[in-house]
Write an enzyme that holds these catalytic residues in place. Sequence first.
Site, short mmCIF file in Angstrom:
data_model
loop_
_atom_site.label_atom_id
_atom_site.label_comp_id
_atom_site.label_asym_id
_atom_site.label_seq_id
_atom_site.Cartn_x
_atom_site.Cartn_y
_atom_site.Cartn_z
N ASP A 133 0.83 -1.22 0.00
CA ASP A 133 0.00 0.00 0.00
C ASP A 133 0.86 1.27 0.00
O ASP A 133 0.36 2.36 -0.27
CB ASP A 133 -0.97 0.02 1.20
CG ASP A 133 -0.28 -0.05 2.56
OD1 ASP A 133 0.96 -0.16 2.62
OD2 ASP A 133 -1.01 0.01 3.59
N GLU A 134 2.17 1.11 0.31
CA GLU A 134 3.02 2.30 0.45
C GLU A 134 3.22 3.03 -0.87
O GLU A 134 3.63 4.20 -0.89
CB GLU A 134 4.37 1.92 1.08
CG GLU A 134 4.15 1.24 2.42
CD GLU A 134 5.39 1.04 3.28
OE1 GLU A 134 6.36 1.79 3.11
OE2 GLU A 134 5.37 0.14 4.12
N LYS A 162 9.09 -0.08 -5.27
CA LYS A 162 7.94 -0.99 -5.45
C LYS A 162 6.96 -0.40 -6.48
O LYS A 162 6.40 -1.13 -7.30
CB LYS A 162 7.23 -1.23 -4.11
CG LYS A 162 7.99 -2.07 -3.11
CD LYS A 162 8.26 -3.50 -3.57
CE LYS A 162 7.02 -4.36 -3.65
NZ LYS A 162 7.34 -5.78 -3.93
P1 NAD Z 1 11.31 -9.93 3.52
O1 NAD Z 1 12.33 -8.85 3.48
O2 NAD Z 1 11.02 -10.59 4.84
O3 NAD Z 1 11.72 -11.12 2.52
C1 NAD Z 1 12.21 -10.87 1.24
C2 NAD Z 1 12.77 -12.17 0.69
O4 NAD Z 1 13.22 -11.93 -0.64
C3 NAD Z 1 13.96 -12.71 1.48
O5 NAD Z 1 13.82 -14.10 1.67
C4 NAD Z 1 15.15 -12.39 0.59
O6 NAD Z 1 16.22 -13.32 0.76
C5 NAD Z 1 14.53 -12.47 -0.79
N1 NAD Z 1 15.26 -11.66 -1.77
C6 NAD Z 1 15.71 -10.38 -1.62
N2 NAD Z 1 16.34 -9.99 -2.75
C7 NAD Z 1 16.28 -11.04 -3.62
C8 NAD Z 1 16.73 -11.24 -4.95
N3 NAD Z 1 17.41 -10.28 -5.59
N4 NAD Z 1 16.48 -12.42 -5.54
C9 NAD Z 1 15.81 -13.41 -4.89
N5 NAD Z 1 15.36 -13.28 -3.62
C10 NAD Z 1 15.59 -12.11 -3.00
O7 NAD Z 1 10.01 -9.31 2.89
P2 NAD Z 1 8.48 -9.61 3.21
O8 NAD Z 1 8.04 -8.74 4.32
O9 NAD Z 1 8.26 -11.07 3.29
O10 NAD Z 1 7.81 -9.03 1.88
C11 NAD Z 1 7.57 -9.88 0.75
C12 NAD Z 1 6.93 -9.04 -0.35
O11 NAD Z 1 5.70 -8.50 0.13
C13 NAD Z 1 7.78 -7.86 -0.80
O12 NAD Z 1 7.64 -7.74 -2.19
C14 NAD Z 1 7.16 -6.67 -0.08
O13 NAD Z 1 7.34 -5.48 -0.82
C15 NAD Z 1 5.70 -7.09 -0.03
N6 NAD Z 1 4.90 -6.53 1.08
C16 NAD Z 1 5.36 -6.63 2.38
C17 NAD Z 1 4.56 -6.15 3.41
C18 NAD Z 1 4.98 -6.27 4.86
O14 NAD Z 1 4.30 -5.74 5.74
N7 NAD Z 1 6.06 -7.00 5.17
C19 NAD Z 1 3.32 -5.56 3.12
C20 NAD Z 1 2.91 -5.48 1.79
C21 NAD Z 1 3.71 -5.98 0.78
P1 TYD Z 2 7.88 -0.81 9.79
O1 TYD Z 2 7.58 -2.06 10.53
O2 TYD Z 2 9.29 -0.50 9.42
O3 TYD Z 2 6.94 -0.81 8.51
P2 TYD Z 2 6.64 0.41 7.43
O4 TYD Z 2 7.58 1.52 7.64
O5 TYD Z 2 6.86 -0.29 6.13
O6 TYD Z 2 5.21 0.80 7.68
O7 TYD Z 2 7.33 0.40 10.65
C1 TYD Z 2 5.97 0.48 11.03
C2 TYD Z 2 5.76 1.80 11.72
O8 TYD Z 2 6.48 1.78 12.97
C3 TYD Z 2 6.31 2.98 10.94
O9 TYD Z 2 5.44 4.10 11.12
C4 TYD Z 2 7.67 3.26 11.59
C5 TYD Z 2 7.44 2.84 13.03
N1 TYD Z 2 8.62 2.32 13.74
C6 TYD Z 2 8.99 2.83 14.99
O10 TYD Z 2 8.32 3.74 15.54
N2 TYD Z 2 10.09 2.31 15.62
C7 TYD Z 2 10.86 1.32 15.06
O11 TYD Z 2 11.88 0.92 15.67
C8 TYD Z 2 10.47 0.79 13.79
C9 TYD Z 2 11.27 -0.29 13.12
C10 TYD Z 2 9.35 1.31 13.16
#
Ligand code: NAD
Ligand code: TYD
Length: 355
Positions: A133-134, A162
């Site tokens: 969503d970012e 992204k």
């Molecule tokens: P994460 O950072 O935990 O995991 C990313 C994975 O991708 C890791 O296993 C890493 O080794 C692998 N990776 C990184 N670069 C690579 C490359 N060049 N080739 C192959 N593998 C590679 O991330 P996540 O939180 O699991 O997010 C997964 C996806 O979901 C991402 O595309 C992220 O943008 C999206 N997303 C995450 C969130 C969230 O809250 N975490 C929310 C919405 C969307």
């Molecule tokens: P984060 O988990 O990094 O996700 P995103 O920035 O992708 O939303 O952070 C979630 C929210 O928490 C964001 O507003 C930043 C804040 N935050 C803190 O206040 N302290 C922290 O140490 C971290 C990692 C995030």
Amino acid sequence: MILVTGGAGFIGSNFVLDWLAQSGEAIVNLDKLTYAGNLENLASLQDNPNHIFVQGDLGDSALVAQLLAQHRPRAVVNFAAESHVDRSIHGPEDFIQTNIVGTFRLLEAVRAYWLALPEADKTAFRFLHVSTDEVYGSLTKDDPPFAEDNRYEPNSPYSASKAASDHLVRAWHHTYGLPVVTTNCSNNYGPYHFPEKLIPLMIVNALAGKPLPVYGDGQQIRDWLYVKDHCSAIRRVLEAGTLGETYNIGGWNEKPNLEIVHTVCALLDELRPKADGSSYATQITYVTDRPGHDRRYAIDARKIERELGWKPAETFETGIRKTVEWYLANSDWVAHVQNGSYRDWVSKQYAGSVA
Ligand code: NAD
Ligand code: TYD
């Protein structure tokens, strides 16, 4: 079978585990194993012949072409990305390389494979791009939540990279006819979440007696979704999503960061009370705000509910309790991910930042 990228990360590993628990269809899992990738997340699949793990980069065109030719997947789900906003501020280069160039190379390899498929397989094929969503930017308190037709206004190097990848996926559909669907999801939380992100960092620091660093005034709002609900939404979009469409995925759980931190502290007070009887909330420390910090994200998830019948199964209350319990039960996992590179990151990010 299907091929996923990034299936050793937080969301990807939850997806792989859920997929194999619910279907007999095999998965090829291509992951570079950066600091965020962890095969321990997938340890329970060690003897499962339906999980084929390959260490490699999604931007390695020859490797991806070889995997596609060898395994002939009916779908590709692209999770792989650099995903941490704070890291993108310290060093954006990896984000450009993996999220933009990597996605471009993956799209090209998949396009070549897809073009050569027999007609029926070509029609059935799907490329699902997992996004955030970012990309829509920041909302004020009174703005309506992000809908699929919102303008893209990314503000961080992470969200800009992204957004660029989403545009590439869209263009590969419109120009080349590649059968794509894109999902834009809100903040996830749950098992296997790397403790650089808000919720796991707070749990891990609280238990270690360390400060709980809240950026700025702690009133930034995020819309939280339990990771298993994100995985079920992706499965549903893969199954029934309309080609070329995007689907916003969210939990209808908007909460200010400070409230999240207090909720985590209250659960820990209940489940693992401190010996001296004080609350973990006494460890909350206000630190310097993140540069360009987006104030509010919120997702309008009505389209996926209306068109595909998907709704989250967890409320925030049930999901956050499961999450805290998981971290308490998995202290070995936490200890293993807190290696030298993790400690280097924490000292770089939080050194001297107490507000
Ligand atoms: P994460 O950072 O935990 O995991 C990313 C994975 O991708 C890791 O296993 C890493 O080794 C692998 N990776 C990184 N670069 C690579 C490359 N060049 N080739 C192959 N593998 C590679 O991330 P996540 O939180 O699991 O997010 C997964 C996806 O979901 C991402 O595309 C992220 O943008 C999206 N997303 C995450 C969130 C969230 O809250 N975490 C929310 C919405 C969307
Ligand atoms: P984060 O988990 O990094 O996700 P995103 O920035 O992708 O939303 O952070 C979630 C929210 O928490 C964001 O507003 C930043 C804040 N935050 C803190 O206040 N302290 C922290 O140490 C971290 C990692 C995030």
